[in-house]
Write a protein that holds these residues in place. Structure first.
Motif, PDB file in Angstrom:
ATOM      1  N   TYR A  13       0.793  -1.225   0.000  1.00 13.96           N
ATOM      2  CA  TYR A  13       0.000   0.000   0.000  1.00 13.96           C
ATOM      3  C   TYR A  13       0.828   1.280   0.000  1.00 13.96           C
ATOM      4  N   GLN A  14       2.136   1.139   0.118  1.00  9.23           N
ATOM      5  CA  GLN A  14       3.048   2.290   0.137  1.00  9.23           C
ATOM      6  C   GLN A  14       2.595   3.326   1.173  1.00  9.23           C
ATOM      7  N   THR A  15       2.359   2.833   2.376  1.00  8.87           N
ATOM      8  CA  THR A  15       1.905   3.700   3.460  1.00  8.87           C
ATOM      9  C   THR A  15       3.043   4.103   4.395  1.00  8.87           C
ATOM     10  N   LEU A 116     -12.255  -1.602   9.014  1.00  2.95           N
ATOM     11  CA  LEU A 116     -11.117  -2.366   9.521  1.00  2.95           C
ATOM     12  C   LEU A 116     -11.233  -3.835   9.144  1.00  2.95           C
ATOM     13  N   GLU A 117     -12.438  -4.401   9.310  1.00  2.00           N
ATOM     14  CA  GLU A 117     -12.616  -5.819   9.000  1.00  2.00           C
ATOM     15  C   GLU A 117     -12.531  -6.081   7.505  1.00  2.00           C
ATOM     16  N   LEU A 118     -13.097  -5.184   6.707  1.00  2.00           N
ATOM     17  CA  LEU A 118     -13.001  -5.326   5.253  1.00  2.00           C
ATOM     18  C   LEU A 118     -11.551  -5.312   4.801  1.00  2.00           C
ATOM     19  N   GLN A 119     -10.777  -4.344   5.281  1.00  2.79           N
ATOM     20  CA  GLN A 119      -9.375  -4.246   4.875  1.00  2.79           C
ATOM     21  C   GLN A 119      -8.581  -5.455   5.344  1.00  2.79           C
ATOM     22  N   ALA A 120      -8.891  -5.959   6.529  1.00  2.00           N
ATOM     23  CA  ALA A 120      -8.167  -7.129   7.031  1.00  2.00           C
ATOM     24  C   ALA A 120      -8.424  -8.349   6.158  1.00  2.00           C
ATOM     25  N   GLU A 121      -9.663  -8.526   5.700  1.00  2.00           N
ATOM     26  CA  GLU A 121      -9.965  -9.668   4.831  1.00  2.00           C
ATOM     27  C   GLU A 121      -9.201  -9.561   3.513  1.00  2.00           C
ATOM     28  N   ILE A 122      -9.157  -8.362   2.960  1.00  2.00           N
ATOM     29  CA  ILE A 122      -8.392  -8.157   1.722  1.00  2.00           C
ATOM     30  C   ILE A 122      -6.908  -8.407   1.956  1.00  2.00           C
ATOM     31  N   ASP A 123      -6.390  -7.912   3.073  1.00  2.00           N
ATOM     32  CA  ASP A 123      -4.972  -8.082   3.377  1.00  2.00           C
ATOM     33  C   ASP A 123      -4.604  -9.551   3.575  1.00  2.00           C
ATOM     34  N   ARG A 196      -3.764   0.111  -3.882  1.00  2.00           N
ATOM     35  CA  ARG A 196      -3.353   1.344  -3.210  1.00  2.00           C
ATOM     36  C   ARG A 196      -4.421   2.424  -3.313  1.00  2.00           C
ATOM     37  N   ARG A 197      -5.070   2.509  -4.451  1.00  2.00           N
ATOM     38  CA  ARG A 197      -6.136   3.499  -4.610  1.00  2.00           C
ATOM     39  C   ARG A 197      -7.326   3.145  -3.718  1.00  2.00           C
ATOM     40  N   PHE A 198      -7.689   1.872  -3.695  1.00  2.00           N
ATOM     41  CA  PHE A 198      -8.819   1.422  -2.884  1.00  2.00           C
ATOM     42  C   PHE A 198      -8.558   1.689  -1.398  1.00  2.00           C
ATOM     43  N   TYR A 199      -7.344   1.438  -0.967  1.00  2.00           N
ATOM     44  CA  TYR A 199      -6.977   1.629   0.440  1.00  2.00           C
ATOM     45  C   TYR A 199      -7.251   3.055   0.889  1.00  2.00           C
ATOM     46  N   ARG A 200      -7.083   4.014  -0.002  1.00  2.00           N
ATOM     47  CA  ARG A 200      -7.188   5.422   0.346  1.00  2.00           C
ATOM     48  C   ARG A 200      -8.589   6.001   0.172  1.00  2.00           C
TER      49      ARG A 200
END
Length: 215
Positions: A13-15, A116-123, A196-200
């Motif tokens: 994600y280049q965070t 948070l849960e959505l991003q964790a599943e993707i990760d 990366r775009r979705f993350y933001r």
């Protein structure tokens, strides 16, 4: 291992790497329960602990010592094992939560439990797919989406609202990740840009994006 898993997500994600998750790690259950003010689910091995007061955010990540010991013995960074995916995913989920909260805070943006849960599943999906590709494990790659999203079981200690939140996160992430397997494993720059775009995106835009994409 925690540092390497966190770095993988930071690279995707280049965070950046403002904070090392190991500096915020708690492995003592009694301490975690005190900090969690009885909000921890019974039998949990992973919980992100948050407290905000006067504009200051306190954050800790609880991972049980038994979980960390099992993961160390399995060494998924060298060889993934189907029977050890659950442990790997618990740890990735905790790191994902930590990273997301820290990054959102650095942007002065709020984050919901659903996000948070959505991003964790993707990760969990993306990081596991990358590892499987690097290890040449085509069987795991082929079955990953089904194992993670279709064979899911939710914690019995969740209340109705919690179950709905986890179920929604699972369904949204499944739709988002369905068409990512070949692109993620091939290290396609296009899909990395998409991630990366979705993350933001704000959460409302994330849901709209998932509904609009024809994976």
């Amino acid at each position: 291992m925690l540092a390497e898993l966190q770095q993988r997500l930071n690279d995707i994600y280049q965070t950046g790497a403002a904070y090392d998750v190991r500096d915020f790690l708690i492995t003592d259950l009694a301490t975690a329960r005190r900090l969690g003010e009885r909000s921890m689910l019974p039998g949990t091995e992973e919980t992100l602990l948050l407290s905000e007061q006067d504009g200051e955010l306190a954050i800790s990540l609880y991972l049980s010592p038994e979980l960390l010991s099992r993961l160390e013995a399995q060494d998924p960074m060298a060889r993934l094992q189907a029977g050890g995916l659950s442990d790997l995913w618990k740890v990735v989920e905790g790191i994902s939560h930590f990273n997301c909260v820290v990054w959102k805070a650095s942007q002065d943006r709020a984050v919901s439990l659903l996000e948070l849960e959505l991003q964790a599943e993707i990760d969990k999906f993306v990081s596991t797919a990358q590892l499987a590709s690097e290890q040449g494990d085509t069987v795991l790659t082929r079955n990953l989406h089904r194992w993670l999203f279709d064979d899911v079981r939710f914690c019995s200690g969740l209340d109705a609202r919690g179950r709905d939140r986890y179920r929604s996160a699972n369904e949204y992430a499944a739709r988002f990740c369905r068409g990512l397997v070949s692109a993620v494993t091939a290290q396609d720059n296009g899909v990395l840009a998409e991630l990366r775009r979705f993350y933001r995106l704000p959460m409302t835009d994330k849901i709209s994006h998932i509904h609009s994409r024809a994976w």
